[in-house]
Design a protein around this motif. Structure first.
Motif, PDB file in Angstrom:
ATOM      1  N   ASN A 263       2.360   5.870  -1.996  1.00  0.00           N
ATOM      2  CA  ASN A 263       0.891   5.972  -1.961  1.00  0.00           C
ATOM      3  C   ASN A 263       0.326   5.459  -0.637  1.00  0.00           C
ATOM      4  O   ASN A 263      -0.893   5.497  -0.442  1.00  0.00           O
ATOM      5  CB  ASN A 263       0.264   5.248  -3.161  1.00  0.00           C
ATOM      6  CG  ASN A 263       0.534   3.751  -3.180  1.00  0.00           C
ATOM      7  OD1 ASN A 263       0.956   3.176  -2.188  1.00  0.00           O
ATOM      8  ND2 ASN A 263       0.283   3.120  -4.313  1.00  0.00           N
TER       9      ASN A 263
ATOM     10  N   ARG B  42       2.324   8.800 -15.733  1.00  0.00           N
ATOM     11  CA  ARG B  42       2.751   7.654 -16.551  1.00  0.00           C
ATOM     12  C   ARG B  42       1.854   7.478 -17.777  1.00  0.00           C
ATOM     13  O   ARG B  42       2.254   6.877 -18.757  1.00  0.00           O
ATOM     14  CB  ARG B  42       2.718   6.364 -15.727  1.00  0.00           C
ATOM     15  CG  ARG B  42       3.592   6.427 -14.504  1.00  0.00           C
ATOM     16  CD  ARG B  42       3.656   5.115 -13.796  1.00  0.00           C
ATOM     17  NE  ARG B  42       2.339   4.596 -13.416  1.00  0.00           N
ATOM     18  CZ  ARG B  42       2.142   3.415 -12.888  1.00  0.00           C
ATOM     19  NH1 ARG B  42       3.170   2.613 -12.690  1.00  0.00           N
ATOM     20  NH2 ARG B  42       0.946   3.017 -12.548  1.00  0.00           N
TER      21      ARG B  42
ATOM     22  N   GLY C  84       6.274   4.564 -10.544  1.00  0.00           N
ATOM     23  CA  GLY C  84       5.650   3.413  -9.911  1.00  0.00           C
ATOM     24  C   GLY C  84       5.668   3.613  -8.411  1.00  0.00           C
ATOM     25  O   GLY C  84       6.177   4.618  -7.919  1.00  0.00           O
TER      26      GLY C  84
ATOM     27  N   ALA D  33      -2.191   1.312  -7.560  1.00  0.00           N
ATOM     28  CA  ALA D  33      -3.282   2.247  -7.868  1.00  0.00           C
ATOM     29  C   ALA D  33      -3.223   2.589  -9.352  1.00  0.00           C
ATOM     30  O   ALA D  33      -2.271   2.217 -10.052  1.00  0.00           O
ATOM     31  CB  ALA D  33      -3.148   3.507  -7.016  1.00  0.00           C
ATOM     32  N   SER D  34      -4.246   3.271  -9.818  1.00  0.00           N
ATOM     33  CA  SER D  34      -4.268   3.778 -11.212  1.00  0.00           C
ATOM     34  C   SER D  34      -4.843   5.180 -11.174  1.00  0.00           C
ATOM     35  O   SER D  34      -5.969   5.407 -11.638  1.00  0.00           O
ATOM     36  CB  SER D  34      -5.150   2.903 -12.098  1.00  0.00           C
ATOM     37  OG  SER D  34      -4.697   1.598 -12.128  1.00  0.00           O
ATOM     38  N   CYS D  35      -4.090   6.105 -10.624  1.00  0.00           N
ATOM     39  CA  CYS D  35      -4.610   7.467 -10.440  1.00  0.00           C
ATOM     40  C   CYS D  35      -4.952   8.103 -11.787  1.00  0.00           C
ATOM     41  O   CYS D  35      -4.192   7.956 -12.755  1.00  0.00           O
ATOM     42  CB  CYS D  35      -3.583   8.323  -9.710  1.00  0.00           C
ATOM     43  SG  CYS D  35      -3.119   7.649  -8.107  1.00  0.00           S
TER      44      CYS D  35
ATOM     45  N   PHE E  31      -4.682  11.074 -12.552  1.00  0.00           N
ATOM     46  CA  PHE E  31      -3.725  12.134 -12.873  1.00  0.00           C
ATOM     47  C   PHE E  31      -2.302  11.617 -13.040  1.00  0.00           C
ATOM     48  O   PHE E  31      -1.377  12.407 -13.201  1.00  0.00           O
ATOM     49  CB  PHE E  31      -3.740  13.207 -11.774  1.00  0.00           C
ATOM     50  CG  PHE E  31      -3.538  12.623 -10.394  1.00  0.00           C
ATOM     51  CD1 PHE E  31      -2.275  12.269  -9.950  1.00  0.00           C
ATOM     52  CD2 PHE E  31      -4.621  12.416  -9.555  1.00  0.00           C
ATOM     53  CE1 PHE E  31      -2.091  11.719  -8.693  1.00  0.00           C
ATOM     54  CE2 PHE E  31      -4.445  11.867  -8.288  1.00  0.00           C
ATOM     55  CZ  PHE E  31      -3.178  11.517  -7.869  1.00  0.00           C
ATOM     56  N   CYS E  32      -2.107  10.286 -13.009  1.00  0.00           N
ATOM     57  CA  CYS E  32      -0.740   9.740 -13.036  1.00  0.00           C
ATOM     58  C   CYS E  32      -0.024  10.148 -14.319  1.00  0.00           C
ATOM     59  O   CYS E  32      -0.548   9.940 -15.418  1.00  0.00           O
ATOM     60  CB  CYS E  32      -0.772   8.218 -12.924  1.00  0.00           C
ATOM     61  SG  CYS E  32       0.891   7.519 -12.801  1.00  0.00           S
TER      62      CYS E  32
ATOM     63  N   CYS F  18       2.458  -0.516  -9.721  1.00  0.00           N
ATOM     64  CA  CYS F  18       1.746   0.318  -8.744  1.00  0.00           C
ATOM     65  C   CYS F  18       0.458  -0.383  -8.312  1.00  0.00           C
ATOM     66  O   CYS F  18      -0.113  -1.168  -9.066  1.00  0.00           O
ATOM     67  CB  CYS F  18       1.418   1.699  -9.301  1.00  0.00           C
ATOM     68  SG  CYS F  18       0.815   2.794  -7.989  1.00  0.00           S
TER      69      CYS F  18
HETATM   70  S1  SF4 Z   1       0.345   8.671  -9.273  1.00  0.00           S
HETATM   71 FE1  SF4 Z   1       1.642   7.305  -8.046  1.00  0.00          FE
HETATM   72  S2  SF4 Z   1       0.168   6.057  -6.864  1.00  0.00           S
HETATM   73 FE2  SF4 Z   1      -0.967   6.987  -8.563  1.00  0.00          FE
HETATM   74  S3  SF4 Z   1      -0.902   5.443 -10.227  1.00  0.00           S
HETATM   75 FE3  SF4 Z   1       0.813   6.872 -10.576  1.00  0.00          FE
HETATM   76  S4  SF4 Z   1       2.537   5.867  -9.554  1.00  0.00           S
HETATM   77 FE4  SF4 Z   1       0.689   4.911  -8.755  1.00  0.00          FE
END
Ligand code: SF4
Length: 205
Positions: free
Chosen positions: A111, A40, A83, A33-35, A37-38, A31
């Motif tokens: 995103n 993952r 991702g 970004a590193s949101c 709230f992700c 990805c």
């Molecule tokens: S929420 Fe989506 S855009 Fe944001 S870090 Fe996770 S996979 Fe990436």
């Protein structure tokens, strides 16, 4: 790790999973970004599926996975997963073309950073030409400052790129939705106005 006869490491993880009458595709764990709230960060998948990929599936592996299904039974086939799908932009285009020929509805959840990752091409035109039906773009905040804090994009100018991606998608005739994850401090009404002014629909995730 064991290898198959083509010397490609054996694959581990889930490429596709069914939910809500849709089929979801998980083609990468990369990805841009590193949101904050992700999901993952806190788990290995959704609905009992392990979305952590031991490696990225090849185009052939994705197609062979898709061939397991009666695709016409799904409302939509959706690029999403653990991702950002457009980190593998060529694969998104090729698989969309393949699905489009089967007459199924294809959506990309993104995103909106594709143009930053692929500055040499008009990404939205390419998506349209591949047969993409709809796109769901993560807006996430009403200002660049809040977006950068929340999503920690790897590229400068990411917020503008998200808005431009959505504008271009609307202009090109791809059905476009913008979304926000309900977070404290985010002005949902202003986000909605940004989305609808662009010509997109709006959803709080
Ligand atoms: S929420 Fe989506 S855009 Fe944001 S870090 Fe996770 S996979 Fe990436």
């Amino acid at each position: 790790m064991k290898e198959n006869s083509n010397d490609i490491p054996m694959f581990g993880g889930t490429i596709s999973y069914e939910a809500f009458g849709n089929l979801y595709l998980n083609i990468t764990n990369q990805c841009s970004a590193s949101c904050t709230f992700c999901i993952r960060e806190g788990c290995d998948g959704v609905y009992g599926y392990n979305l952590r990929l031991s490696r990225e599936p090849t185009e052939e592996e994705i197609i062979s996975d898709l061939e397991k299904y009666e695709l016409s039974k799904f409302k939509e086939i959706v690029f999403t997963g653990f991702g950002e799908p457009t980190c593998r932009f060529d694969i998104v285009l090729h698989i969309t073309e393949w699905l489009h020929k089967k007459g199924v509805h294809v959506r990309l959840d993104t995103n909106g950073h594709a143009a930053l990752m692929n500055p040499e091409m008009n990404v939205v035109e390419k998506l349209k030409a591949s047969g993409l039906d709809s796109v769901s773009v993560s807006l996430n905040a009403e200002s660049e400052e809040k977006y950068n804090k929340l999503c920690k994009p790897r590229y400068e100018g990411a917020y503008k790129a998200v808005l431009d991606f959505a504008k271009e998608a609307v202009k090109t005739g791809i059905k476009t939705r913008m979304t926000v994850v309900g977070q404290e401090g985010i002005d949902i009404d202003r986000c909605k106005k940004i989305a609808t002014d662009i010509g997109a629909t709006f959803k709080v995730r």
